[in-house]
Design a protein around this motif. Structure first.
Motif, PDB file in Angstrom:
ATOM      1  N   CYS A 113      28.810 -16.954  20.444  1.00 60.39           N
ATOM      2  CA  CYS A 113      30.224 -16.742  20.392  1.00 60.39           C
ATOM      3  C   CYS A 113      30.647 -16.598  21.900  1.00 60.39           C
ATOM      4  N   ILE A 114      30.524 -18.019  22.326  1.00 60.81           N
ATOM      5  CA  ILE A 114      30.781 -18.125  23.974  1.00 60.81           C
ATOM      6  C   ILE A 114      32.078 -17.924  24.369  1.00 60.81           C
ATOM      7  N   HIS A 115      33.267 -18.128  23.585  1.00 59.66           N
ATOM      8  CA  HIS A 115      34.502 -18.086  23.874  1.00 59.66           C
ATOM      9  C   HIS A 115      35.493 -16.964  23.485  1.00 59.66           C
ATOM     10  N   PRO A 116      35.806 -16.366  24.317  1.00 60.22           N
ATOM     11  CA  PRO A 116      36.161 -16.496  25.926  1.00 60.22           C
ATOM     12  C   PRO A 116      34.928 -15.922  26.349  1.00 60.22           C
ATOM     13  N   VAL A 117      34.610 -16.551  27.697  1.00 60.49           N
ATOM     14  CA  VAL A 117      33.652 -16.145  28.427  1.00 60.49           C
ATOM     15  C   VAL A 117      33.605 -14.738  28.920  1.00 60.49           C
ATOM     16  N   GLY A 118      34.648 -14.228  29.407  1.00 58.66           N
ATOM     17  CA  GLY A 118      34.764 -12.867  29.839  1.00 58.66           C
ATOM     18  C   GLY A 118      34.456 -11.885  28.840  1.00 58.66           C
ATOM     19  N   LYS A 119      34.774 -12.165  27.532  1.00 57.68           N
ATOM     20  CA  LYS A 119      34.735 -11.327  26.395  1.00 57.68           C
ATOM     21  C   LYS A 119      33.312 -11.373  26.016  1.00 57.68           C
ATOM     22  N   PHE A 120      32.876 -12.761  25.974  1.00 59.80           N
ATOM     23  CA  PHE A 120      31.425 -12.756  25.608  1.00 59.80           C
ATOM     24  C   PHE A 120      30.498 -12.066  26.330  1.00 59.80           C
ATOM     25  N   ALA A 121      30.775 -11.900  27.658  1.00 60.21           N
ATOM     26  CA  ALA A 121      29.713 -11.205  28.542  1.00 60.21           C
ATOM     27  C   ALA A 121      29.614  -9.662  28.301  1.00 60.21           C
ATOM     28  N   GLU A 122      30.821  -9.264  27.874  1.00 59.37           N
ATOM     29  CA  GLU A 122      31.168  -7.565  27.834  1.00 59.37           C
ATOM     30  C   GLU A 122      30.698  -7.078  26.416  1.00 59.37           C
ATOM     31  N   ARG A 123      30.313  -7.819  25.484  1.00 60.87           N
ATOM     32  CA  ARG A 123      29.931  -7.652  24.130  1.00 60.87           C
ATOM     33  C   ARG A 123      28.664  -7.493  23.732  1.00 60.87           C
ATOM     34  N   VAL A 124      28.241  -6.590  22.909  1.00 59.30           N
ATOM     35  CA  VAL A 124      27.032  -6.751  22.469  1.00 59.30           C
ATOM     36  C   VAL A 124      26.614  -7.726  21.379  1.00 59.30           C
ATOM     37  N   LYS A 125      25.267  -8.529  21.734  1.00 62.54           N
ATOM     38  CA  LYS A 125      25.162  -9.647  20.870  1.00 62.54           C
ATOM     39  C   LYS A 125      24.113  -9.120  19.793  1.00 62.54           C
ATOM     40  N   VAL A 126      24.551  -9.711  18.717  1.00 60.70           N
ATOM     41  CA  VAL A 126      23.761  -9.106  17.396  1.00 60.70           C
ATOM     42  C   VAL A 126      22.818 -10.163  17.049  1.00 60.70           C
ATOM     43  N   GLY A 127      22.474 -11.112  17.804  1.00 58.26           N
ATOM     44  CA  GLY A 127      21.416 -12.225  17.349  1.00 58.26           C
ATOM     45  C   GLY A 127      22.204 -13.551  17.252  1.00 58.26           C
TER      46      GLY A 127
END
Length: 265
Positions: A49-63
């Motif tokens: 879920c790479i867009h938007p990039v800023g939001k992607f960086a701030e969120r927990v990645k669940v796999g």
């Protein structure tokens, strides 16, 4: 306030409305949530879920979309999970459904995509924002269809999504519908995503061969093999997001597809 919603697979879910802790399991739908004006409500997303990039960086990645970290999702205590039938794994979704409200989309064409945008807008209390996005998408694709007719674009195309083995987008797919709306005839008659040897593609005599940037990352180096084998076809790299992302990315897709139409004249 508890509210009930029915997803596109016919499942009815209930949750406190509007949801405050959302996990999105599909890149195009994640981008849609942010473009609808949500921010803190989206607490988890996938590594794609790479867009938007800023939001992607701030969120927990669940796999990944097909390899979710179920324990991590549990620890986040979502009050709504949003997924998609094609992109997520049935067994994992059914496991999550036992514990959480899970709303699933099922999308095959542009009309399905617009319905999904409207329904997700309703899920997250962003109906006006969803309606505006659909207005832009509807107007843009109406213009694209008109231009395709006016310019007489009528070409046969093969759309490759994978290598080793080669796989192509066939009928009954969102990609096929986007191609058709732009005056392009899919040479693949099979449904979904069949495997095909390049030698068999020669016999289908495509005018165009599109190599998508996703899910397989086709590059310039992959063009030569196909050009050598099928010299009469125009072989092009295309941005897969513009053909397969069915959320708010469709607004950006209109301009991309307009430029593509110009290249095909």
């Amino acid at each position: 306030m508890q509210r009930s919603f029915t997803d596109q697979l016919g499942n009815t879910i209930q949750f406190n409305y509007p949801p405050k802790r959302i996990i999105s399991l599909v890149p195009s739908q994640t981008e849609l949530l942010f473009d609808l004006g949500l921010d803190k409500e989206v607490i988890g997303l996938t590594k794609f879920c790479i867009h938007p990039v800023g939001k992607f960086a701030e969120r927990v990645k669940v796999g990944g979309t097909k390899k979710l970290n179920i324990e991590l999702i549990r620890s986040l205590k979502p009050d709504l999970i949003i997924g998609n039938k094609e992109e997520n794994t049935q067994a994992q979704i059914e496991e999550l459904m036992v514990e959480f409200p899970v709303w699933m989309s099922d999308i095959y064409n542009l009309e399905d995509a617009k319905n999904t945008i409207a329904q997700i807008g309703g899920l997250v209390d962003r109906q006006p924002e969803a309606a505006y996005l659909n207005h832009l998408i509807n107007a843009g694709f109406n213009d694209l269809q008109t231009l395709a007719l006016q310019q007489g674009i009528d070409k046969k195309v093969a759309y490759l999504i994978w290598k080793d083995p080669y796989m192509l987008a066939g009928r009954n797919t969102f990609i096929d519908d986007i191609l058709t709306l732009n005056g392009l005839q899919n040479v693949i008659k099979q449904s979904r995503y069949p495997e095909l040897e390049l030698e068999a593609l020669v016999d289908l005599k495509p005018d165009l061969i599109f190599l998508s940037s996703e899910p397989y990352p086709f590059k310039e180096k992959h063009l030569e093999e196909i050009r050598t084998l099928i010299p009469d076809a125009k072989v092009m790299l295309v941005d897969g997001e513009m053909f397969s992302w069915y959320g708010s990315r469709l607004v950006k897709a209109v301009q991309y597809l307009f430029q593509l139409q110009k290249e095909l004249l």
